[in-house]
Design a protein around this motif. Structure first.
Motif, PDB file in Angstrom:
ATOM      1  N   ARG A  74     -11.833  -0.269  -3.352  1.00  0.00           N
ATOM      2  CA  ARG A  74     -10.755  -1.393  -4.534  1.00  0.00           C
ATOM      3  C   ARG A  74     -11.677  -1.994  -4.744  1.00  0.00           C
ATOM      4  O   ARG A  74     -12.966  -2.453  -6.064  1.00  0.00           O
ATOM      5  N   GLY A  75     -12.725  -2.480  -2.993  1.00  0.00           N
ATOM      6  CA  GLY A  75     -14.007  -3.078  -4.201  1.00  0.00           C
ATOM      7  C   GLY A  75     -15.185  -2.496  -4.350  1.00  0.00           C
ATOM      8  O   GLY A  75     -16.079  -2.402  -5.253  1.00  0.00           O
TER       9      GLY A  75
ATOM     10  N   LYS B 237      -7.219   0.566   6.250  1.00  0.00           N
ATOM     11  CA  LYS B 237      -7.232  -0.741   5.094  1.00  0.00           C
ATOM     12  C   LYS B 237      -8.655  -1.055   5.111  1.00  0.00           C
ATOM     13  O   LYS B 237      -8.493  -1.212   3.755  1.00  0.00           O
ATOM     14  N   ALA B 238      -9.794  -0.449   5.707  1.00  0.00           N
ATOM     15  CA  ALA B 238     -10.434  -0.265   5.640  1.00  0.00           C
ATOM     16  C   ALA B 238     -11.391   0.431   4.986  1.00  0.00           C
ATOM     17  O   ALA B 238     -12.070   0.421   3.694  1.00  0.00           O
TER      18      ALA B 238
ATOM     19  N   MET C  48       0.668  -1.227   0.154  1.00  0.00           N
ATOM     20  CA  MET C  48       0.057   0.193  -0.273  1.00  0.00           C
ATOM     21  C   MET C  48       0.818   1.448   0.328  1.00  0.00           C
ATOM     22  O   MET C  48       1.641   1.545   1.183  1.00  0.00           O
TER      23      MET C  48
ATOM     24  N   ASP D 140      -2.533   4.831  -2.488  1.00  0.00           N
ATOM     25  CA  ASP D 140      -3.934   4.205  -2.231  1.00  0.00           C
ATOM     26  C   ASP D 140      -4.660   4.672  -1.152  1.00  0.00           C
ATOM     27  O   ASP D 140      -6.577   4.439  -1.285  1.00  0.00           O
TER      28      ASP D 140
ATOM     29  N   GLY E   2     -16.239  -1.539   8.499  1.00  0.00           N
ATOM     30  CA  GLY E   2     -16.217  -2.888   8.975  1.00  0.00           C
ATOM     31  C   GLY E   2     -16.311  -3.237  10.271  1.00  0.00           C
ATOM     32  O   GLY E   2     -17.675  -2.739  10.786  1.00  0.00           O
TER      33      GLY E   2
ATOM     34  N   THR F 179     -20.599   5.333  -0.710  1.00  0.00           N
ATOM     35  CA  THR F 179     -20.271   3.416  -0.516  1.00  0.00           C
ATOM     36  C   THR F 179     -21.814   3.232   0.109  1.00  0.00           C
ATOM     37  O   THR F 179     -22.608   2.561   0.142  1.00  0.00           O
TER      38      THR F 179
ATOM     39  N   VAL G 298      -9.063   1.562   1.898  1.00  0.00           N
ATOM     40  CA  VAL G 298      -7.954   1.652   1.001  1.00  0.00           C
ATOM     41  C   VAL G 298      -9.544  -0.384  -0.075  1.00  0.00           C
ATOM     42  O   VAL G 298      -9.903  -0.376  -1.064  1.00  0.00           O
ATOM     43  N   ARG G 299      -9.610  -1.519   1.357  1.00  0.00           N
ATOM     44  CA  ARG G 299     -10.706  -2.120   0.700  1.00  0.00           C
ATOM     45  C   ARG G 299     -12.097  -1.863   0.598  1.00  0.00           C
ATOM     46  O   ARG G 299     -12.659  -1.993  -0.856  1.00  0.00           O
ATOM     47  N   ARG G 300     -12.620  -1.079   0.918  1.00  0.00           N
ATOM     48  CA  ARG G 300     -13.795  -0.402  -0.142  1.00  0.00           C
ATOM     49  C   ARG G 300     -13.431   0.703  -1.255  1.00  0.00           C
ATOM     50  O   ARG G 300     -14.504   0.332  -2.007  1.00  0.00           O
TER      51      ARG G 300
END
Length: 229
Positions: free
Chosen positions: A121-122, A114-115, A1, A46, A183, A159, A117-119
Motif C-alpha cells: 500500500r505504501g 501485515k508487513a 484484509m 490484499d 520492518g 522496494t 500489505v503495508r509495504r
C-alpha cells in the motif's frame, strides 16, 4: 484484509482460519493450484498465502502465472517445507515476496502478512519518478527501466530499488535495507542476499556495467556510471 490461502493440507488451512478469521480477516481458500489461480484471477486480494507443493499446478508455477499472465502485483507469502538457499532462490525468482518454512508460527505469519500489505500500500502511494543515471523508476506505476528497457522485478525488488535510488549514490546498510523490506521482523540473512541477487540479475546482467554495488561488510549502493565505484 482479504486473503487467499492456497494450501492442500487441511490441518494447516483449518489452523489459518481458526487464527485469522476471529481477528477480522476475510479468507478464501483453494486446495490445489488451478483452483487457487482461478480465485486469484476472479478476485482482488490484499495478499496470497501460497504453498509450494500443490497438486496440479505447483506454487512456483502458479506464482509465475500470477505475475505473468494475470499481471497481478498482489503480495505473495510462500510456504515451503524446504529451507535450502536454492529453494529460496526458486521461490523469489517465481515472483514471491516472502517465505515461511514449515512448521511456522501463526503469529509470525500474521506479522509477515501485515508487513507485506503495508509495504504494498505504501509503494502505491505516490507517483514520483526516481532517476539514477540511465535508470528510472515510476513509483506510481511500478515501471522501472534501464536505458529504456523495462525491468521485471518482484514486489520486494521494487522496494529495495526504490530505497537505493532515493539514497544514491550513498551506501545503504544491510540493516536499513532489511528494515525497509521486513520492518522489525527480518528473516535470516539468506533472504536479503537472495533478493539482492535477483535484483542484480534484472538490473545489471544484460548491461555493460554494474549499477548495483556491494560494499563489503556495510551494505549496497547504486552508481549512475561506470566511472563511479
Amino acid at each position: 484484509m482479504r486473503l487467499l490461502i492456497i494450501e492442500d493440507n487441511p490441518d494447516i488451512v483449518a489452523n489459518l482460519y481458526g487464527f485469522l478469521e476471529p481477528k477480522g480477516y476475510v479468507l478464501d481458500s483453494a486446495g490445489n493450484g488451478y483452483g487457487g489461480l482461478a480465485l486469484a484471477a476472479q478476485n482482488d486480494y490484499d495478499a496470497v498465502v501460497l504453498d509450494v507443493m500443490l497438486p496440479g499446478l505447483n506454487g512456483l508455477e502458479l506464482c509465475q502465472k500470477l505475475r505473468g499472465e494475470l499481471r497481478k502485483a498482489t503480495p505473495v507469502l510462500m510456504l515451503t517445507a524446504r529451507d535450502t538457499l536454492e529453494d529460496k532462490v526458486a521461490g523469489f525468482d517465481s515472483g514471491a515476496d516472502d517465505y515461511l518454512v514449515k512448521p511456522f508460527s501463526l503469529v509470525e505469519l500474521e506479522v509477515r502478512l501485515k508487513a507485506l500489505v503495508r509495504r504494498a500500500r505504501g509503494t502505491h502511494g505516490g507517483n514520483a519518478v526516481l532517476t539514477v543515471g540511465e535508470l528510472t523508476f515510476d513509483t506510481g506505476t511500478f515501471e522501472a527501466r534501464r536505458a529504456g528497457r523495462p525491468l521485471a522485478l518482484t514486489k520486494t525488488g521494487y522496494t529495495i530499488l526504490k530505497l537505493l535510488m532515493k539514497e544514491a549514490p550513498k551506501v545503504v546498510s544491510r540493516d536499513a535495507v532489511a528494515h525497509e523490506v521486513w520492518g522489525d521482523n527480518p528473516p535470516d540473512s539468506d533472504a536479503l542476499r537472495v533478493h539482492i541477487h535477483a535484483l542484480r540479475q534484472a538490473l545489471d546482467k544484460p548491461y555493460p556495467f554494474a549499477m548495483l554495488r556491494t560494499i563489503s561488510g556495510i551494505g549496497y549502493k547504486l552508481v549512475p556510471s561506470d566511472e563511479q565505484g
